[in-house]
Design a protein around this motif. Structure first.
Motif, PDB file in Angstrom:
ATOM      1  N   LEU A 128       0.852  -1.182   0.000  1.00  0.00           N
ATOM      2  CA  LEU A 128       0.000   0.000   0.000  1.00  0.00           C
ATOM      3  C   LEU A 128       0.892   1.237   0.000  1.00  0.00           C
ATOM      4  CD1 LEU A 128      -3.203   0.576   2.149  1.00  0.00           C
ATOM      5  CD2 LEU A 128      -1.671   2.428   1.532  1.00  0.00           C
ATOM      6  N   ILE A 129       0.678   2.101  -0.975  1.00  0.00           N
ATOM      7  CA  ILE A 129       1.426   3.355  -1.083  1.00  0.00           C
ATOM      8  C   ILE A 129       0.475   4.499  -0.719  1.00  0.00           C
ATOM      9  CG2 ILE A 129       2.763   4.851  -2.602  1.00  0.00           C
ATOM     10  CD1 ILE A 129       3.146   2.316  -4.392  1.00  0.00           C
ATOM     11  N   ALA A 130       0.816   5.240   0.316  1.00  0.00           N
ATOM     12  CA  ALA A 130      -0.002   6.367   0.766  1.00  0.00           C
ATOM     13  C   ALA A 130       0.726   7.672   0.440  1.00  0.00           C
ATOM     14  CB  ALA A 130      -0.268   6.271   2.265  1.00  0.00           C
ATOM     15  N   VAL A 131       0.030   8.589  -0.223  1.00  0.00           N
ATOM     16  CA  VAL A 131       0.632   9.841  -0.687  1.00  0.00           C
ATOM     17  C   VAL A 131      -0.218  11.015  -0.220  1.00  0.00           C
ATOM     18  CG1 VAL A 131       1.342  11.171  -2.704  1.00  0.00           C
ATOM     19  CG2 VAL A 131       1.563   8.678  -2.726  1.00  0.00           C
ATOM     20  N   ASP A 132       0.407  11.975   0.437  1.00  0.00           N
ATOM     21  CA  ASP A 132      -0.330  13.137   0.946  1.00  0.00           C
ATOM     22  C   ASP A 132       0.541  14.377   0.841  1.00  0.00           C
ATOM     23  OD1 ASP A 132      -1.726  15.031   2.899  1.00  0.00           O
ATOM     24  OD2 ASP A 132      -2.989  13.266   3.122  1.00  0.00           O
ATOM     25  N   VAL A 133      -0.090  15.539   0.617  1.00  0.00           N
ATOM     26  CA  VAL A 133       0.632  16.801   0.521  1.00  0.00           C
ATOM     27  C   VAL A 133       1.111  17.289   1.890  1.00  0.00           C
ATOM     28  CG1 VAL A 133      -1.411  18.281   0.774  1.00  0.00           C
ATOM     29  CG2 VAL A 133       0.551  19.091  -0.567  1.00  0.00           C
ATOM     30  N   SER A 134       0.517  16.775   2.949  1.00  0.00           N
ATOM     31  CA  SER A 134       0.834  17.249   4.296  1.00  0.00           C
ATOM     32  C   SER A 134       1.921  16.411   4.962  1.00  0.00           C
ATOM     33  CB  SER A 134      -0.430  17.207   5.170  1.00  0.00           C
ATOM     34  OG  SER A 134      -0.102  17.355   6.535  1.00  0.00           O
ATOM     35  N   PRO A 135       3.075  17.018   5.289  1.00  0.00           N
ATOM     36  CA  PRO A 135       4.110  16.283   6.023  1.00  0.00           C
ATOM     37  C   PRO A 135       3.609  15.755   7.357  1.00  0.00           C
ATOM     38  CG  PRO A 135       5.014  18.307   5.093  1.00  0.00           C
ATOM     39  CD  PRO A 135       3.522  18.374   4.905  1.00  0.00           C
TER      40      PRO A 135
ATOM     41  N   PRO B  55       5.258  -3.223   7.349  1.00  0.00           N
ATOM     42  CA  PRO B  55       6.290  -2.866   6.369  1.00  0.00           C
ATOM     43  C   PRO B  55       5.773  -2.756   4.940  1.00  0.00           C
ATOM     44  CG  PRO B  55       6.541  -5.157   7.088  1.00  0.00           C
ATOM     45  CD  PRO B  55       5.531  -4.521   7.995  1.00  0.00           C
ATOM     46  N   HIS B  56       4.588  -3.299   4.674  1.00  0.00           N
ATOM     47  CA  HIS B  56       4.057  -3.205   3.311  1.00  0.00           C
ATOM     48  C   HIS B  56       3.339  -1.880   3.063  1.00  0.00           C
ATOM     49  CE1 HIS B  56       0.468  -4.324   5.498  1.00  0.00           C
ATOM     50  NE2 HIS B  56      -0.289  -4.261   4.409  1.00  0.00           N
ATOM     51  N   VAL B  57       3.260  -1.010   4.093  1.00  0.00           N
ATOM     52  CA  VAL B  57       2.668   0.320   3.954  1.00  0.00           C
ATOM     53  C   VAL B  57       3.797   1.343   3.814  1.00  0.00           C
ATOM     54  CG1 VAL B  57       1.224   2.099   5.009  1.00  0.00           C
ATOM     55  CG2 VAL B  57       0.647  -0.326   5.314  1.00  0.00           C
ATOM     56  N   ARG B  58       3.856   2.009   2.667  1.00  0.00           N
ATOM     57  CA  ARG B  58       4.893   3.003   2.386  1.00  0.00           C
ATOM     58  C   ARG B  58       4.226   4.370   2.224  1.00  0.00           C
ATOM     59  NH1 ARG B  58       6.663   0.313  -2.845  1.00  0.00           N
ATOM     60  NH2 ARG B  58       7.694   2.305  -3.189  1.00  0.00           N
ATOM     61  N   CYS B  59       4.783   5.385   2.865  1.00  0.00           N
ATOM     62  CA  CYS B  59       4.139   6.701   2.918  1.00  0.00           C
ATOM     63  C   CYS B  59       5.061   7.777   2.353  1.00  0.00           C
ATOM     64  CB  CYS B  59       3.767   7.040   4.365  1.00  0.00           C
ATOM     65  SG  CYS B  59       2.794   5.761   5.202  1.00  0.00           S
ATOM     66  N   TYR B  60       4.486   8.674   1.543  1.00  0.00           N
ATOM     67  CA  TYR B  60       5.273   9.708   0.877  1.00  0.00           C
ATOM     68  C   TYR B  60       4.550  11.058   0.914  1.00  0.00           C
ATOM     69  CZ  TYR B  60       7.632   5.678  -1.257  1.00  0.00           C
ATOM     70  OH  TYR B  60       8.306   4.502  -1.482  1.00  0.00           O
ATOM     71  N   VAL B  61       5.340  12.116   1.022  1.00  0.00           N
ATOM     72  CA  VAL B  61       4.836  13.481   0.851  1.00  0.00           C
ATOM     73  C   VAL B  61       4.967  13.847  -0.626  1.00  0.00           C
ATOM     74  CG1 VAL B  61       5.142  15.919   1.448  1.00  0.00           C
ATOM     75  CG2 VAL B  61       5.532  14.145   3.183  1.00  0.00           C
ATOM     76  N   ASN B  62       3.910  14.443  -1.180  1.00  0.00           N
ATOM     77  CA  ASN B  62       3.999  14.914  -2.576  1.00  0.00           C
ATOM     78  C   ASN B  62       3.685  16.399  -2.642  1.00  0.00           C
ATOM     79  OD1 ASN B  62       1.195  15.092  -2.348  1.00  0.00           O
ATOM     80  ND2 ASN B  62       0.804  14.099  -4.305  1.00  0.00           N
ATOM     81  N   ASP B  63       3.553  16.928  -3.853  1.00  0.00           N
ATOM     82  CA  ASP B  63       3.296  18.352  -4.040  1.00  0.00           C
ATOM     83  C   ASP B  63       1.815  18.670  -4.180  1.00  0.00           C
ATOM     84  OD1 ASP B  63       2.726  17.285  -6.497  1.00  0.00           O
ATOM     85  OD2 ASP B  63       4.192  18.459  -7.617  1.00  0.00           O
ATOM     86  N   GLY B  64       0.967  17.699  -3.919  1.00  0.00           N
ATOM     87  CA  GLY B  64      -0.473  17.910  -4.039  1.00  0.00           C
ATOM     88  C   GLY B  64      -1.024  17.589  -5.406  1.00  0.00           C
ATOM     89  N   LYS B  65      -0.166  17.150  -6.337  1.00  0.00           N
ATOM     90  CA  LYS B  65      -0.618  16.826  -7.696  1.00  0.00           C
ATOM     91  C   LYS B  65       0.118  15.634  -8.309  1.00  0.00           C
ATOM     92  CE  LYS B  65      -1.987  21.529  -9.047  1.00  0.00           C
ATOM     93  NZ  LYS B  65      -1.800  22.612 -10.067  1.00  0.00           N
ATOM     94  N   SER B  66       1.350  15.397  -7.890  1.00  0.00           N
ATOM     95  CA  SER B  66       2.205  14.416  -8.550  1.00  0.00           C
ATOM     96  C   SER B  66       2.200  13.063  -7.836  1.00  0.00           C
ATOM     97  CB  SER B  66       3.644  14.942  -8.617  1.00  0.00           C
ATOM     98  OG  SER B  66       4.518  13.949  -9.091  1.00  0.00           O
TER      99      SER B  66
END
Length: 290
Positions: free
Chosen positions: A73-80, A94-105
């Protein structure tokens, strides 16, 4: 008309998530009831999915359920702040990976790698340009035969009746759509303009901060431009009476040049699901051994 920056300010403060967002499920009687009564029945045919993408998970209100239906599971959010909380909350997964993005990418997601993409009660706050950007990304990230379930605003479809101003990312009306709405009283007009100005400044929105430039129609047009088929759309009310200000859309990569027609369901009784879920849970909890 919240911008990406305004949404980051509005939803990126940790003190606004003291209960991990569970306060927004109170009408259902709890987050678990909202998931099982209203969300799971709508996405069950897409689950389980090997690789899953969640856009704008917040503090993981739905991630806690989704993670049990996938291998990754890849979780992406604009909010740090949101991503930090998700990393903390799901540190033992460990199968959950989380990333900050720019709100569009979705640059951190491999092309043609996602079986199922999901977003609920988050993208309703982003305007048409952001939705279009995410759809363009999903056109690249979804596997052939993959699906996305996205919850977004339908407020633009009420533009005439609410006298909403032109919003960021909204296509200019042409033909019959350009006609001026029926006159309203000056006091109501002034009230609407004041509400819109306060929303522009990020101070208030009388429609639960729904994006004013987004609608089911505009979503379908953006899907078409991104090479996606919009398979179905359910228009629903949200908190305020029968107006169908929200939309649940299901999309999939287009197979060749053939466009499949989208099915449309108008559901002015969506909030009744919340009421019944809460009432039934309360009734049976009253019969517990406690």
């Amino acid at each position: 008309m919240p911008t990406v920056e305004q949404n980051l300010i509005l939803w990126g403060k940790p003190d606004g998530w003291k209960d991990d967002g569970d306060k927004w499920s109170v009408k259902w009687g709890g987050t678990d009831l909202e998931w099982w009564a209203s969300i799971f029945p709508r996405i069950r045919k897409f689950l389980p999915a090997s690789t899953m993408l969640e856009i704008a998970p917040g503090f993981g209100r739905w991630t806690q359920f989704l993670k049990g239906f996938c291998e990754q599971l890849i979780a992406v959010d604009v909010s740090p702040a949101c991503i930090e909380r998700c990393k903390e909350r799901f540190a033992s997964d460990p199968h959950v990976r989380c990333y900050v993005n720019d709100g569009k990418s979705l640059a951190m997601v491999e092309d043609r790698s996602v079986d199922f993409a999901f977003s609920f009660d988050s993208l309703v706050h982003v305007e048409a340009d952001v939705i279009a950007a995410y759809l363009n990304q999903l056109g690249k990230k979804l596997k052939p035969g993959g699906f996305a379930f996205l919850h977004h605003s339908n407020l633009e479809s009420y533009r005439k009746s609410l006298w909403l101003p032109k919003a960021i990312g909204r296509p200019q009306p042409i033909g019959a759509d350009a006609a001026k709405p029926a006159p309203m009283s000056r006091s109501l007009w002034l009230r609407r303009r004041l509400q819109s100005k306060l929303t522009d400044w990020g101070l208030v929105n009388t429609f639960d901060n729904r994006a004013e430039s987004m609608s089911a129609r505009i979503f379908r047009e953006s899907c078409d431009a991104a090479g996606l088929d919009c398979r179905s759309q359910e228009l629903v009310n949200w908190n305020h009476g029968p107006s169908l200000i929200d939309c649940f859309s299901v999309v999939t990569p287009r197979d060749g040049n053939t466009r499949k027609p989208s099915r449309l369901l108008k559901n002015p009784h969506f909030m009744d699901e919340a009421e019944w879920a809460r009432r039934i849970a309360e009734f049976y909890s009253g019969g517990s051994r406690d």
